[in-house]
Design an enzyme around this catalytic site. Structure first.
Site, PDB file in Angstrom:
ATOM      1  N   LYS A 128       0.852  -1.188   0.000  1.00  0.00           N
ATOM      2  CA  LYS A 128       0.000   0.000   0.000  1.00  0.00           C
ATOM      3  C   LYS A 128       0.887   1.238   0.000  1.00  0.00           C
ATOM      4  O   LYS A 128       1.777   1.380   0.851  1.00  0.00           O
ATOM      5  CB  LYS A 128      -0.878  -0.044   1.256  1.00  0.00           C
ATOM      6  CG  LYS A 128      -2.171   0.730   1.169  1.00  0.00           C
ATOM      7  CD  LYS A 128      -3.006   0.394   2.412  1.00  0.00           C
ATOM      8  CE  LYS A 128      -4.326   1.085   2.433  1.00  0.00           C
ATOM      9  NZ  LYS A 128      -5.020   0.862   3.718  1.00  0.00           N
TER      10      LYS A 128
HETATM   11  O1  G3P Z   1      -9.220   1.951   4.585  1.00  0.00           O
HETATM   12  C1  G3P Z   1      -8.928   3.239   5.010  1.00  0.00           C
HETATM   13  C2  G3P Z   1      -9.583   3.437   6.312  1.00  0.00           C
HETATM   14  O2  G3P Z   1      -8.890   2.763   7.294  1.00  0.00           O
HETATM   15  C3  G3P Z   1      -9.758   4.835   6.703  1.00  0.00           C
HETATM   16  O3  G3P Z   1     -10.910   4.845   7.468  1.00  0.00           O
HETATM   17  O4  G3P Z   1     -12.487   5.684   9.108  1.00  0.00           O
HETATM   18  O5  G3P Z   1     -10.033   6.183   9.334  1.00  0.00           O
HETATM   19  O6  G3P Z   1     -11.373   7.290   7.570  1.00  0.00           O
HETATM   20  P1  G3P Z   1     -11.212   6.073   8.428  1.00  0.00           P
END
Ligand code: G3P
Length: 217
Positions: A83
């Site tokens: 990634k």
């Molecule tokens: O896959 C990306 C994710 O982990 C981000 O999620 O909720 O931290 O914006 P969030």
């Protein structure tokens, strides 16, 4: 549509994996920090548990270092997807690593133009962040729709991995639009089973079962 689990919590992954709900896993530095574990150790454990792609994120910001880290991460297992962030250096790393035959997930995507660049750099997955756009009063779902259109217009094979999914509606809308994959925390995946009419209907059935003394075993 494929379901990836967005966590580095091995027990949570195992629980969903036993139900056939896990087509892959995504992690990021924040999720690794939350797990409190060593990145190489926990990633290896997840790769052994899950057959599909397991995204592990580089920590460098400069292309050469990202490439070196990506190669090291890819040595963990055949199902590693390296990634990288959607920066110019990340795109350079994406091109080199994907030319080497490694799966690459380009993350932190917030525009269709960024997604276009990632596809041209050979990304296996593009990760548009829905929730974080919604957080600033922009439309995360519109981005998924725009990328779907752009990729379909030109036949790009990069898979749209809808990320930063916070709600069951984000999952339903991603499926309706045609995202190839969603990645969501275990709690969101479990919440997909919930419906108040299911609970209400079951309560009525249970009452009738008790009233009538219905037994099967
Ligand atoms: O896959 C990306 C994710 O982990 C981000 O999620 O909720 O931290 O914006 P969030």
């Amino acid at each position: 549509m494929k379901f990836f689990v967005d966590t580095a919590d091995v027990a949570a992954i195992a629980e969903l994996n036993d139900l056939g709900m896990v087509d892959g896993v995504t992690t990021n530095p924040s999720l690794i920090k939350k797990s409190g574990r060593d990145i190489l150790e926990v990633t290896k454990e997840i790769c052994a548990l899950v057959e599909g792609p397991v995204s592990a994120e580089v920590v460098a910001t400069e292309a050469e270092q990202m490439i070196a880290e990506g190669r090291k991460l890819a040595e963990i297992a055949d199902n590693i997807a390296v990634k990288v962030p959607l920066t110019w250096d990340g795109l350079k790393a994406c091109k080199v690593l994907s030319d080497e035959g490694k799966m690459v997930n380009v993350t932190l995507c917030f525009s269709a133009n960024q997604a276009l660049l990632a596809a041209k750099a050979g990304a296996t997955f593009i990760s548009p962040f829905i929730g974080r756009l919604d957080d600033i009063n922009l439309d995360g779902m519109q981005l998924i729709e725009d990328i779907r259109t752009v990729y379909d217009n030109y036949g790009f094979e990069t898979e749209i991995l809808a990320a930063s999914i916070r709600t069951a509606n984000h999952v339903a809308e991603s499926a309706r639009i045609g995202a190839d994959v969603i990645t969501a925390p275990p709690s969101v995946i479990k919440s997909l089973a919930m419906h108040p009419l299911t609970d209400k209907g079951l309560d009525a059935f249970l009452k009738d079962i008790a009233d009538a003394g219905i037994k099967i075993l």
